[in-house]
Scaffold this motif. Structure first.
Motif, PDB file in Angstrom:
ATOM      1  N   ARG B 329      74.991 -27.562  67.860  1.00 40.16           N
ATOM      2  CA  ARG B 329      76.376 -27.688  69.225  1.00 40.16           C
ATOM      3  C   ARG B 329      75.042 -28.901  70.329  1.00 40.16           C
ATOM      4  O   ARG B 329      75.429 -30.036  70.424  1.00 40.16           O
ATOM      5  CB  ARG B 329      76.638 -26.794  69.683  1.00 40.16           C
ATOM      6  CG  ARG B 329      77.676 -26.327  68.835  1.00 40.16           C
ATOM      7  CD  ARG B 329      78.906 -25.774  69.322  1.00 40.16           C
ATOM      8  NE  ARG B 329      79.622 -24.522  68.897  1.00 40.16           N
ATOM      9  CZ  ARG B 329      79.882 -23.434  68.762  1.00 40.16           C
ATOM     10  NH1 ARG B 329      79.461 -22.812  70.398  1.00 40.16           N
ATOM     11  NH2 ARG B 329      80.265 -22.635  68.417  1.00 40.16           N
ATOM     12  N   HIS B 332      74.345 -31.811  68.933  1.00 38.32           N
ATOM     13  CA  HIS B 332      75.150 -32.507  69.543  1.00 38.32           C
ATOM     14  C   HIS B 332      75.314 -33.530  70.196  1.00 38.32           C
ATOM     15  O   HIS B 332      75.473 -34.788  71.139  1.00 38.32           O
ATOM     16  CB  HIS B 332      76.565 -32.635  68.794  1.00 38.32           C
ATOM     17  CG  HIS B 332      77.636 -32.623  68.449  1.00 38.32           C
ATOM     18  ND1 HIS B 332      77.920 -33.918  66.987  1.00 38.32           N
ATOM     19  CD2 HIS B 332      78.250 -33.018  69.240  1.00 38.32           C
ATOM     20  CE1 HIS B 332      78.796 -34.752  67.525  1.00 38.32           C
ATOM     21  NE2 HIS B 332      79.626 -34.706  69.033  1.00 38.32           N
ATOM     22  N   LYS B 333      75.294 -33.039  71.891  1.00 36.84           N
ATOM     23  CA  LYS B 333      75.457 -33.600  72.717  1.00 36.84           C
ATOM     24  C   LYS B 333      75.108 -34.213  73.548  1.00 36.84           C
ATOM     25  O   LYS B 333      74.868 -34.690  74.397  1.00 36.84           O
ATOM     26  CB  LYS B 333      75.924 -31.825  73.916  1.00 36.84           C
ATOM     27  CG  LYS B 333      77.570 -31.179  73.505  1.00 36.84           C
ATOM     28  CD  LYS B 333      77.228 -29.512  74.575  1.00 36.84           C
ATOM     29  CE  LYS B 333      79.204 -29.525  74.007  1.00 36.84           C
ATOM     30  NZ  LYS B 333      78.904 -28.030  74.324  1.00 36.84           N
ATOM     31  N   LYS B 340      78.023 -42.137  72.994  1.00 32.72           N
ATOM     32  CA  LYS B 340      78.578 -40.962  72.206  1.00 32.72           C
ATOM     33  C   LYS B 340      79.102 -41.433  71.182  1.00 32.72           C
ATOM     34  O   LYS B 340      80.476 -40.649  70.550  1.00 32.72           O
ATOM     35  CB  LYS B 340      79.836 -41.106  73.832  1.00 32.72           C
ATOM     36  CG  LYS B 340      80.927 -42.709  73.630  1.00 32.72           C
ATOM     37  CD  LYS B 340      81.321 -42.512  74.933  1.00 32.72           C
ATOM     38  CE  LYS B 340      81.956 -43.702  75.454  1.00 32.72           C
ATOM     39  NZ  LYS B 340      83.093 -43.501  76.444  1.00 32.72           N
ATOM     40  N   LYS B 341      78.904 -43.137  70.493  1.00 27.10           N
ATOM     41  CA  LYS B 341      79.629 -42.704  69.368  1.00 27.10           C
ATOM     42  C   LYS B 341      78.626 -42.103  68.065  1.00 27.10           C
ATOM     43  O   LYS B 341      78.547 -42.943  66.769  1.00 27.10           O
ATOM     44  CB  LYS B 341      79.977 -43.569  69.158  1.00 27.10           C
ATOM     45  CG  LYS B 341      80.898 -44.366  69.697  1.00 27.10           C
ATOM     46  CD  LYS B 341      81.688 -46.030  69.450  1.00 27.10           C
ATOM     47  CE  LYS B 341      80.436 -46.527  69.972  1.00 27.10           C
ATOM     48  NZ  LYS B 341      81.296 -48.189  70.322  1.00 27.10           N
ATOM     49  N   TYR B 343      77.279 -38.987  66.093  1.00 25.40           N
ATOM     50  CA  TYR B 343      78.436 -37.900  65.906  1.00 25.40           C
ATOM     51  C   TYR B 343      76.831 -36.533  64.863  1.00 25.40           C
ATOM     52  O   TYR B 343      77.333 -37.266  63.774  1.00 25.40           O
ATOM     53  CB  TYR B 343      79.663 -37.492  65.214  1.00 25.40           C
ATOM     54  CG  TYR B 343      80.510 -38.550  65.643  1.00 25.40           C
ATOM     55  CD1 TYR B 343      80.961 -38.331  66.865  1.00 25.40           C
ATOM     56  CD2 TYR B 343      80.416 -40.118  65.386  1.00 25.40           C
ATOM     57  CE1 TYR B 343      81.994 -39.556  67.958  1.00 25.40           C
ATOM     58  CE2 TYR B 343      81.274 -40.433  65.643  1.00 25.40           C
ATOM     59  CZ  TYR B 343      82.581 -40.591  67.158  1.00 25.40           C
ATOM     60  OH  TYR B 343      82.875 -40.858  67.682  1.00 25.40           O
ATOM     61  N   LEU B 345      76.741 -33.916  64.853  1.00 26.29           N
ATOM     62  CA  LEU B 345      76.948 -32.492  64.511  1.00 26.29           C
ATOM     63  C   LEU B 345      76.614 -31.803  63.097  1.00 26.29           C
ATOM     64  O   LEU B 345      75.825 -30.629  62.796  1.00 26.29           O
ATOM     65  CB  LEU B 345      78.608 -31.872  64.653  1.00 26.29           C
ATOM     66  CG  LEU B 345      78.777 -30.238  64.965  1.00 26.29           C
ATOM     67  CD1 LEU B 345      78.126 -29.052  65.941  1.00 26.29           C
ATOM     68  CD2 LEU B 345      79.982 -29.894  65.182  1.00 26.29           C
ATOM     69  N   MET B 346      76.949 -32.409  61.989  1.00 27.19           N
ATOM     70  CA  MET B 346      77.358 -32.303  60.539  1.00 27.19           C
ATOM     71  C   MET B 346      75.674 -31.801  60.035  1.00 27.19           C
ATOM     72  O   MET B 346      74.994 -31.714  59.602  1.00 27.19           O
ATOM     73  CB  MET B 346      77.653 -33.316  60.248  1.00 27.19           C
ATOM     74  CG  MET B 346      79.817 -32.356  59.809  1.00 27.19           C
ATOM     75  SD  MET B 346      79.672 -30.371  59.783  1.00 27.19           S
ATOM     76  CE  MET B 346      80.498 -29.689  60.551  1.00 27.19           C
TER      77      MET B 346
END
Lengths: 71, 371
Positions: B329, B332-333, B340-341, B343, B345-346
């Motif tokens: 996390r 990701h942050k 901000k585009k 992603y 996390l995965m």
């Protein structure tokens, strides 16, 4: 040209902030997906009009599902 | 009057020591952090209460052979039952999909174990013996059950402090990691978008825990108790024919043993054992281990980028410490702050789960060499 917003990750849609016909700008928040107990906002990829919204609040989405289409 | 004094002497009040009172404060701080700040409450709450209990005089709760909590400690932890069972639950909760989709990210899970070894040498240089140094180093793997498992075997006297250090720093991952991540990466690296991983077939996910168990246990047999249970739990999950067992491993069983893990770990922290100058160094070195691991993970990602055309966002290296899924996390942050585009996390879950395996292997290697 239509641009699709694909789900970047699998999870649950917790809010949808766009509706068909909305004029949207790049980087507006389109919807929020919750995955791994974290809310991830998904942003609009380009300026345009919302042509389609394919998910509702509470829906479970898989990676790469089409969430919405921007015209 | 005399009976009154006699009665007073059978109460615990008469036997309180200043050390015990200090431990009460520590216990209450942990309980407070767990409840008010949500710091790893599943572990720090029972640990905090265990600390409080063991610092009440005359209870005999930790008396070998008799005490209630001693029994939890002996049969649960010393007999090595609970940490492997926790791993069964973690295996059942773990999705190796993101790792299989981007197999090269497995190296980041190994890279982030660098802090374990660096700290091992630092601790040894500071005067800890080899077994103690290994136990302190493993804190950098950011994996609670593995830390407890290794401490029990190599340095049981440090079990409580190492476990508390590991769990507290895990709760602090969102504070500890970002400054290091930003320091070691450039803005242009932080905005790297990852190329889509390949599609993972269900069969691969079934084969992975079986192959993983064979390969890892063959290479590092001492890691078998943890790896075996982890892969079994994962096989339950991916086989999809034993959902009851998957569910039980993830929920009821995991919850029950969590209770019996936290309480006795806290109860090993009596005042004589804990209030030593050494403990300050354990906490300091544990923090160092976390920071080193974050840094080595990132540096390995940057190194891989030198040789690869398809660039990795080096922030992903920080997810190689196993604190699942906090570290992912955080990656990701931090990436979203830059773009901000993006992603991540995965993608970050890949090195994150690889980090769990990496820490277990690191513990297995220590056990083989020092056990």
């Amino acid at each position: 040209m239509a641009e699709k917003i694909l789900a970047p990750l699998a999870g649950k849609v917790v809010s949808v902030n766009i509706a068909v016909g909305d004029a949207v700008e790049e980087d507006d928040e389109a919807l929020v997906i919750e995955a791994m107990k974290m809310e991830t906002p998904i942003y609009i990829p380009c300026n345009g009009t919302v042509q389609e919204v394919r998910v509702k609040e509470g829906a479970e989405v898989e990676e790469d599902d089409v969430l919405a289409v921007i015209e | 009057m005399q009976t009154l004094i006699a009665l007073f002497k059978t109460s615990g009040v008469f036997y309180l020591t200043p050390g015990m009172l200090i431990m009460w404060v520590i216990a209450l701080v942990l309980i407070y952090l767990a409840i008010a700040k949500d710091y790893e409450p599943l572990l720090l709450l029972p640990i905090g209460f265990g600390i409080l209990l063991v610092n009440l005089p005359l209870t005999g709760l930790m008396t070998p052979g008799e005490g209630l909590i001693w029994r939890f400690y002996h049969y649960g932890i010393q007999w090595e039952v609970i940490p492997p069972l926790i791993f069964l639950g973690l295996g059942a909760l773990t999705d190796f999909g993101p790792l299989l989709a981007n197999p090269r990210l497995i190296f980041l899970g190994a890279g982030a174990q660098g802090g374990v070894y660096l700290t091992f040498f630092v601790a040894y240089a500071m005067g800890f013996d080899l077994k103690e140094a290994a136990t302190i180093g493993i804190i950098g793997g950011a994996d609670g059950p593995t830390t407890i498992f290794l401490a029990t075997k190599l340095a049981p006297h440090m079990l409580g402090s190492c476990a508390v250090a590991a769990y507290s720093y895990m709760a602090l991952v969102p504070i500890i990691q970002p400054p290091i991540m930003k320091l070691l990466t450039t803005p242009s690296e932080r905005v790297i978008h990852m190329q889509k991983g390949r599609k993972v077939k269900p069969l691969e996910k079934i084969v992975f825990p079986i192959m993983g168990a064979i390969v890892i246990i063959l290479l590092v047999p001492a890691s078998a108790p943890l790896v075996a249970m982890f892969m079994l739990g994962n096989l339950f999950r991916e086989a999809k024919v034993v959902e009851r067992l998957t569910h039980a491993s993830q929920n009821e069983l995991l919850n029950i043993i969590t209770i019996f893990l936290g309480l006795p770990v806290g109860a090993t922290m009596n005042a004589e054992n804990f209030l030593q100058p050494k403990v300050i160094f354990i906490f300091f070195l544990g923090l160092l281990a976390f920071m080193f691991s974050t840094a080595t993970g990132i540096m390995l990602a940057k190194l891989m980028n030198l040789f690869s055309r398809n660039k990795i966002n080096p922030l992903l290296g920080a997810a190689g410490v196993s604190a699942v899924p906090m570290a992912a996390r955080v990656v990701h942050k931090v990436a979203a702050e830059a773009d901000k585009k993006n992603y991540l996390l995965m993608y970050a879950m890949g090195p994150n789960v690889a980090g769990v395996i990496g820490t277990v292997v690191a513990a297995g290697i220590f056990l083989t060499l020092l056990g």
